[in-house]
Write an enzyme that holds these catalytic residues in place. Structure first.
Site, PDB file in Angstrom:
ATOM      1  CG  PHE A   6      -1.931  -1.111   1.266  1.00 55.95           C
ATOM      2  CD1 PHE A   6      -3.041  -1.123   0.437  1.00 55.95           C
ATOM      3  CD2 PHE A   6      -1.722  -2.178   2.134  1.00 55.95           C
ATOM      4  CE1 PHE A   6      -3.936  -2.185   0.477  1.00 55.95           C
ATOM      5  CE2 PHE A   6      -2.614  -3.234   2.184  1.00 55.95           C
ATOM      6  CZ  PHE A   6      -3.718  -3.240   1.363  1.00 55.95           C
ATOM      7  CG  HIS A   7       4.616   1.418   0.157  1.00 59.49           C
ATOM      8  ND1 HIS A   7       4.515   0.399   1.056  1.00 59.49           N
ATOM      9  CD2 HIS A   7       5.669   1.111  -0.633  1.00 59.49           C
ATOM     10  CE1 HIS A   7       5.462  -0.482   0.827  1.00 59.49           C
ATOM     11  NE2 HIS A   7       6.181  -0.071  -0.200  1.00 59.49           N
ATOM     12  CB  SER A   8       4.131   4.627  -4.797  1.00 58.89           C
ATOM     13  OG  SER A   8       5.048   5.316  -5.575  1.00 58.89           O
TER      14      SER A   8
END
Ligand code: T46
Length: 135
Positions: free
Chosen positions: A49-51
């Site tokens: 759930f991230h970049s």
């Protein structure tokens, strides 16, 4: 998807087993500064759930299997990793979620930079703002 892709590594297979060598800037498109691995993920858990803003990484599932959802501002794709001679390259500004880890699965990650929390975009709305400028 732009900024992602599968890499096939050498699988040296003889009667003693399999060996896969990976060299920075040769087998993966960056110098490797860090490795980490994810193990013992409970059933039903989704991670990620991230970049990242700048980080380049290659994910390799050494045992078992795991699904990786890749997203940018336009597209979404799910890749299943289940072969230790295949790496999934993920470049900057790709949102990722890792799920359906099978029991005993081992996810190895090769990274182009040392750990830096300020390189993460963990809020999806902020991520979309950045990604729309890029994709
Ligand atoms: C990614 C996916 C595939 C560190 O202290 N050093 C490290 O090198 C890393 C990777 C993490 N951490 C700390 C930061 C958190 O307190 O370990 C904790 C768990 O990290 P996170 O919640 O970011 O883990 P994942 O599985 O969601 O994401 C990880 C990587 O962080 C990320 O870069 O692309 O695996």
């Amino acid at each position: 998807m732009f900024n992602t892709g599968l890499l096939k590594f050498r699988d040296i297979n003889d009667k003693y087993g399999h060996l896969t060598p990976i060299e920075g800037k040769i087998d993966v498109p960056f110098e490797i500064k860090r490795i980490y691995y994810i193990t013992r993920v409970q059933e039903g858990v989704t991670r990620g759930f991230h970049s990242h803003r700048k980080l380049h990484q290659v994910l390799i599932c050494l045992n078992g299997s795991v699904n990786i959802r890749l997203r940018n501002s336009n597209d979404e794709e799910v890749v299943q990793l289940n072969d230790p001679s295949i790496g999934l390259y993920i470049g900057p500004l790709i949102w990722r979620e890792m799920f359906d880890f099978t029991e005993g699965s081992v996810l190895l990650v090769l990274a182009s930079e040392y750990y830096d929390e300020s390189d993460y975009i963990r809020n999806h709305d902020f991520y979309l703002e950045e990604a729309r400028k890029r994709f």
